[in-house]
Enzyme design. Sequence first.
Site, PDB file in Angstrom:
ATOM      1  N   ASP A   1      -6.949  -7.692 -17.984  1.00  0.00           N
ATOM      2  CA  ASP A   1      -5.799  -8.513 -17.590  1.00  0.00           C
ATOM      3  C   ASP A   1      -5.820  -9.887 -18.243  1.00  0.00           C
ATOM      4  O   ASP A   1      -6.871 -10.540 -18.282  1.00  0.00           O
ATOM      5  CB  ASP A   1      -5.864  -8.765 -16.074  1.00  0.00           C
ATOM      6  CG  ASP A   1      -4.920  -7.904 -15.291  1.00  0.00           C
ATOM      7  OD1 ASP A   1      -3.993  -7.321 -15.890  1.00  0.00           O
ATOM      8  OD2 ASP A   1      -5.102  -7.812 -14.062  1.00  0.00           O
TER       9      ASP A   1
ATOM     10  N   GLU B   1       4.279  -1.869 -10.256  1.00  0.00           N
ATOM     11  CA  GLU B   1       3.663  -2.108  -8.948  1.00  0.00           C
ATOM     12  C   GLU B   1       4.762  -2.306  -7.898  1.00  0.00           C
ATOM     13  O   GLU B   1       5.688  -3.120  -8.091  1.00  0.00           O
ATOM     14  CB  GLU B   1       2.754  -3.352  -9.003  1.00  0.00           C
ATOM     15  CG  GLU B   1       2.141  -3.678  -7.643  1.00  0.00           C
ATOM     16  CD  GLU B   1       0.987  -4.672  -7.701  1.00  0.00           C
ATOM     17  OE1 GLU B   1       0.585  -5.084  -8.804  1.00  0.00           O
ATOM     18  OE2 GLU B   1       0.486  -5.018  -6.621  1.00  0.00           O
TER      19      GLU B   1
ATOM     20  N   LYS C   1      -3.427  -6.333 -20.576  1.00  0.00           N
ATOM     21  CA  LYS C   1      -2.273  -6.172 -19.674  1.00  0.00           C
ATOM     22  C   LYS C   1      -1.689  -7.546 -19.383  1.00  0.00           C
ATOM     23  O   LYS C   1      -2.427  -8.482 -19.051  1.00  0.00           O
ATOM     24  CB  LYS C   1      -2.706  -5.465 -18.378  1.00  0.00           C
ATOM     25  CG  LYS C   1      -1.574  -5.376 -17.344  1.00  0.00           C
ATOM     26  CD  LYS C   1      -1.846  -4.339 -16.264  1.00  0.00           C
ATOM     27  CE  LYS C   1      -2.770  -4.778 -15.163  1.00  0.00           C
ATOM     28  NZ  LYS C   1      -2.288  -5.931 -14.356  1.00  0.00           N
TER      29      LYS C   1
HETATM   30  O1  KIV Z   1      -5.334  -6.968 -11.124  1.00  0.00           O
HETATM   31  C1  KIV Z   1      -5.183  -5.824 -10.708  1.00  0.00           C
HETATM   32  O2  KIV Z   1      -6.030  -5.242 -10.051  1.00  0.00           O
HETATM   33  C2  KIV Z   1      -3.931  -5.143 -10.997  1.00  0.00           C
HETATM   34  C3  KIV Z   1      -3.634  -3.917 -10.209  1.00  0.00           C
HETATM   35  C4  KIV Z   1      -3.057  -4.310  -8.895  1.00  0.00           C
HETATM   36  C5  KIV Z   1      -2.737  -2.991 -10.924  1.00  0.00           C
HETATM   37  O3  KIV Z   1      -3.166  -5.598 -11.797  1.00  0.00           O
END
Ligand code: KIV
Length: 266
Positions: free
Chosen positions: A84, A181, A112
């Site tokens: 992320d 989500e 992501k």
């Molecule tokens: O950070 C995370 O765990 C996520 C999930 C909720 C998909 O983005």
Amino acid sequence: MPAITLTTLQGLKHKGEPITMLTCYDATFAHLASQAGVEVLLVGDSLGMVLQGHDSTLPVSVADMAYHTASTKRGNQGALIVADLPFMACATVEQALANCTTLMQAGAHMVKLEGNAWLADTVRLLTERGIPVCVHMGLTPQSVNLLGGYKVQGREDAQARQLREDALALEHAGAAMILLECVPSALATEVTQAARVPVIGIGAGNATDGQVLVLHDMLGLSLSGRVPRFVKNFMAGQASIAGALQAYVEAVKDRSFPASEHGFNA
Ligand code: KIV
């Protein structure tokens, strides 16, 4: 198992076989989850809540993400690792390029980004430079203050239309995966059918190309005691964490998870 690549995931979408994804933040769980057959490990900025104890993901830094991505990589047995971009790490394309470079060098295979159509230039630039992008749409936790809470998104017609258009615009810009989500199951189904790239859901019904959950949630571990509707505790009835991970993989693969009670209507 052979190493999972974007081509593998594209093939699973094509065959209609659900893709299994879980968050993961360290080497031990990366080993266990990838051995259990989880195909995608998401080093999510949810680590700010489940590991660091914050009440949102906003305090998480790029350095935190790089540390946990590198830890996950060391235990991984062939899953695809997605990392992320934390809050404000892709506010400009220059920041996105620098921060994604850090995460890819730490061991991610894909990044992501939370957002919608405004991300198109960033997605295009990253993709052109060789960095695969997953776009996280619907409920985007980094925007919790703007959204007024962790609420289902896309219930109104205009909002649903916008989300569909934005998802396809981001795919057109090069996004190789879409994560939805907390959106109504019918909307997630439409996006999944329209998109050529895999669509992964969390609180988005069981017709998406794959499912993701936060690891701690599916192991029944909760700091707040509040369990979101889309979560199932896979530790229930299992003697070990390995058993729970295996049960999750089986339930996603045979589409018994998520059940209708884990999803949302428009
Ligand atoms: O950070 C995370 O765990 C996520 C999930 C909720 C998909 O983005």
